[in-house]
Scaffold this active site. Structure first.
Site, PDB file in Angstrom:
ATOM      1  N   TYR A  73      26.689  75.875 -18.134  1.00  0.00           N
ATOM      2  CA  TYR A  73      25.698  74.911 -17.633  1.00  0.00           C
ATOM      3  C   TYR A  73      24.705  74.533 -18.725  1.00  0.00           C
ATOM      4  O   TYR A  73      24.374  73.363 -18.905  1.00  0.00           O
ATOM      5  CB  TYR A  73      24.949  75.517 -16.435  1.00  0.00           C
ATOM      6  N   PHE A 125      24.082  42.780 -22.590  1.00  0.00           N
ATOM      7  CA  PHE A 125      25.266  43.002 -21.763  1.00  0.00           C
ATOM      8  C   PHE A 125      24.795  43.014 -20.305  1.00  0.00           C
ATOM      9  O   PHE A 125      23.628  43.250 -20.043  1.00  0.00           O
ATOM     10  CB  PHE A 125      25.903  44.337 -22.155  1.00  0.00           C
ATOM     11  N   ASP A 126      25.683  42.745 -19.335  1.00  0.00           N
ATOM     12  CA  ASP A 126      25.192  42.558 -17.956  1.00  0.00           C
ATOM     13  C   ASP A 126      24.479  43.784 -17.380  1.00  0.00           C
ATOM     14  O   ASP A 126      23.446  43.646 -16.734  1.00  0.00           O
ATOM     15  CB  ASP A 126      26.280  41.989 -17.014  1.00  0.00           C
ATOM     16  N   ASP A 216      22.446  48.788 -29.008  1.00  0.00           N
ATOM     17  CA  ASP A 216      23.420  49.001 -27.944  1.00  0.00           C
ATOM     18  C   ASP A 216      24.730  49.147 -28.716  1.00  0.00           C
ATOM     19  O   ASP A 216      25.336  48.174 -29.157  1.00  0.00           O
ATOM     20  CB  ASP A 216      23.442  47.804 -26.991  1.00  0.00           C
ATOM     21  N   ALA A 218      27.877  50.324 -28.280  1.00  0.00           N
ATOM     22  CA  ALA A 218      29.204  50.526 -27.671  1.00  0.00           C
ATOM     23  C   ALA A 218      30.373  50.292 -28.642  1.00  0.00           C
ATOM     24  O   ALA A 218      31.337  51.041 -28.653  1.00  0.00           O
ATOM     25  CB  ALA A 218      29.352  49.637 -26.442  1.00  0.00           C
ATOM     26  N   LYS A 259      33.900  52.955 -24.960  1.00  0.00           N
ATOM     27  CA  LYS A 259      34.382  51.954 -25.911  1.00  0.00           C
ATOM     28  C   LYS A 259      34.741  52.676 -27.218  1.00  0.00           C
ATOM     29  O   LYS A 259      35.745  53.364 -27.290  1.00  0.00           O
ATOM     30  CB  LYS A 259      33.325  50.874 -26.152  1.00  0.00           C
ATOM     31  N   HIS A 442      31.956  38.273  -7.849  1.00  0.00           N
ATOM     32  CA  HIS A 442      33.284  38.212  -8.465  1.00  0.00           C
ATOM     33  C   HIS A 442      34.149  39.426  -8.149  1.00  0.00           C
ATOM     34  O   HIS A 442      35.362  39.342  -8.145  1.00  0.00           O
ATOM     35  CB  HIS A 442      33.173  38.018  -9.979  1.00  0.00           C
TER      36      HIS A 442
HETATM   37  C1  LIG Z   1      30.150  48.741 -21.510  1.00  0.00           C
HETATM   38  C2  LIG Z   1      28.878  48.366 -22.095  1.00  0.00           C
HETATM   39  C3  LIG Z   1      27.670  48.875 -21.606  1.00  0.00           C
HETATM   40  C4  LIG Z   1      27.596  49.764 -20.375  1.00  0.00           C
HETATM   41  O1  LIG Z   1      28.300  50.942 -20.527  1.00  0.00           O
HETATM   42  P1  LIG Z   1      29.044  51.667 -19.311  1.00  0.00           P
HETATM   43  O2  LIG Z   1      29.627  52.878 -19.946  1.00  0.00           O
HETATM   44  O3  LIG Z   1      30.052  50.722 -18.748  1.00  0.00           O
HETATM   45  O4  LIG Z   1      27.988  52.012 -18.305  1.00  0.00           O
HETATM   46  C5  LIG Z   1      26.510  48.496 -22.246  1.00  0.00           C
HETATM   47  N1  LIG Z   1      26.516  47.660 -23.291  1.00  0.00           N
HETATM   48  C6  LIG Z   1      27.658  47.158 -23.795  1.00  0.00           C
HETATM   49  C7  LIG Z   1      27.618  46.241 -24.967  1.00  0.00           C
HETATM   50  C8  LIG Z   1      28.875  47.477 -23.208  1.00  0.00           C
HETATM   51  O5  LIG Z   1      29.991  46.943 -23.685  1.00  0.00           O
END
Ligand SMILES: *Cc1c(COP(=O)(O)O)cnc(C)c1O
Length: 451
Positions: A73, A125-126, A216, A218, A259, A442
């Site tokens: 843990y 990103f959304d 960000d 990813a 990613k 969507h």
């Molecule tokens: C996928 C993504 C996120 C969010 O990550 P999740 O692991 O899906 O929660 C944030 N920013 C970018 C650019 C992404 O491609």
């Protein structure tokens, strides 16, 4: 003789069968799914390009590391390895694991933002936008103008407009901007990279005003590759050195390890700020878990620790980026309109230019995505009016390529399917909505062909 064929820099040790369906079956399945590919059972999809998130294949080294998972843990060995691997590349003082990227976002904006604040980004990103807004702040996109034009080629279409950033700071004042962000690569802008020069420039402006700069991150490895091959002075540097240099220009990051972490789940949050890290860990305990696992199993931490390093291997990145470009270049050469140049993780079809006979009210993106499934069992995703409503600026269909999953012959098959649909494009009919949810429609929308 120069070698032209792209070959996968790996051998296959374990295979997962995919299933053929007939055109008649796919028509039936499409009707059952109300022409919304989110509603299709995955087993009925031959090539699944819905997303590159969490859909990658792990390596033998990752699977071996999974067996080393320490499920303690608190203070597990797996966390030590996770932190060491991330600090090696990212260099930040505090590494906080989360179950995915959006959890890192919620915690970061939860502790840094308040009502009335403004967060600039090249393009949010959304989930990033939603989490900024959930914290009561305003999310502002400041990508360069070239980044908003699909057909225009530019080596770093993900760059931030630095003059627009300075204007924003002048207009709203430094006190209302708790942090600035750069998304590498710019996912919502077509997977386009940000140059080191731009990062340096943005970092300088932020430092002058005392605004922390976060990434960000990813697709940080894919971004590093684009810098290596496109930006002067970087061809002799390794992707890892480039990533290290880039992160050294900022103060922290959020990361979706689904990613370029080459993992099926996970994420993390990094910062150099001790006070912030303490607040973030307190919040983490409330909803994610203890700070040495953050909602992940020890084995997930191990898979990410290895994946972060593998994502930076040159052979992998060369294959990854050239395979995506191969798909884009081969369809574009026959006239298929795509977002140029091909991005790192996906090819985006311009559905408005592909189906000029369909008005936007008939969802050309969704209609094209449905046709790609009918023709070849390929699942893609509409990014246009169905997803964003009338606010949509473009009608795109994204073909996201999972990492290390499909071979070059799958890519050749995709080219054939897309070109067949292209040849018959005038026969494609539009769609109309028969059901829509009040938000994020969507995912669950139902549609039918217009007569
Ligand atoms: C996928 C993504 C996120 C969010 O990550 P999740 O692991 O899906 O929660 C944030 N920013 C970018 C650019 C992404 O491609």
């Amino acid at each position: 003789m120069p070698i032209k064929t792209i070959i996968e820099p790996f051998r296959i040790k374990s295979v997962e069968p995919i299933r053929w369906t007939t055109r008649e079956q796919r028509l039936q399945l499409l009707r059952q799914a109300h022409y919304n590919l989110f509603l299709l059972p995955a087993v009925d999809v031959l090539i699944d390009l819905l997303t590159d998130s969490g859909t990658g294949a792990m390596s033998t080294h990752q699977w071996a590391a999974v067996m080393e998972g320490d499920e303690s843990y608190a203070g597990s060995r797996s966390f030590e390895r996770f932190r060491a691997s991330i600090q090696d590349v990212f260099g930040y003082r505090h590494v906080i694991p989360t179950h995915q990227g959006r959890a890192a976002e919620r915690i970061l904006f939860g502790v840094t933002c308040k009502k009335g604040d403004v967060v600039p980004n090249n393009t949010h990103f959304d989930t990033t936008r939603a989490n900024v807004e959930f914290a009561g702040a305003e999310a502002v996109d400041l990508v360069i103008p070239e980044g908003r034009q699909p057909a225009l080629a530019h080596p770093f279409k993900g760059n931030m407009d630095v003059a627009a950033l300075e204007n924003l700071i002048d207009r709203v004042g430094r006190d209302r901007i708790p942090l600035a962000m750069l998304t590498v690569t710019n996912n919502s802008g077509g997977g386009q990279p940000v140059s080191m020069e731009n990062v340096r420039h943005v970092g300088k402006v932020c430092r002058r005003h005392g605004i922390p700069l976060y990434f960000d991150a990813a697709r940080f490895a894919e971004n590093a590759w684009f810098i290596k091959v496109r930006e002067e002075g970087y061809s002799d540097k390794t992707p890892k050195e480039i990533a290290q240099e880039m992160f050294s220009l900022g103060d922290g990051c959020t990361m979706s390890a689904k990613k370029d972490g080459l993992a099926n789940i996970g994420g993390f949050l990094c910062t150099n700020n001790d006070r912030l890290a303490q607040q973030e860990k307190d919040l983490l305990i409330l909803t994610e878990g203890y700070p040495t696992y953050g909602g992940l199993a020890g084995r997930d931490l191990e898979a990410i620790a290895v994946g972060i390093q593998e994502a930076l291997e040159e052979d992998y990145l060369r294959y990854r980026i050239s395979s995506t470009a191969y798909l884009g270049d081969h369809i574009a050469a026959q006239g298929v309109p795509i977002v140029q140049p091909p991005g790192g993780h996906a090819i985006y079809l311009d559905a408005r230019a592909f189906l000029p006979h369909l008005p936007v009210e008939q969802f050309p993106g969704a209609a094209l995505a449905a046709e790609l499934y009918l023709e070849g069992g390929v699942r893609s995703v509409e990014i246009g009016s169905l997803m964003f409503g009338p606010a949509a600026q473009m009608e795109l269909v994204r073909l996201a390529i999972p990492r290390r999953v499909y071979t070059q012959s799958h890519i050749d098959y995709l080219v054939e399917v897309i070109l067949e649909v292209w040849r018959n494009r005038e026969r494609i009919r539009g769609l109309r909505l028969t059901y829509e949810a009040p938000f994020l429609r969507h995912f669950t929308a139902r549609l039918e062909p217009v007569d």
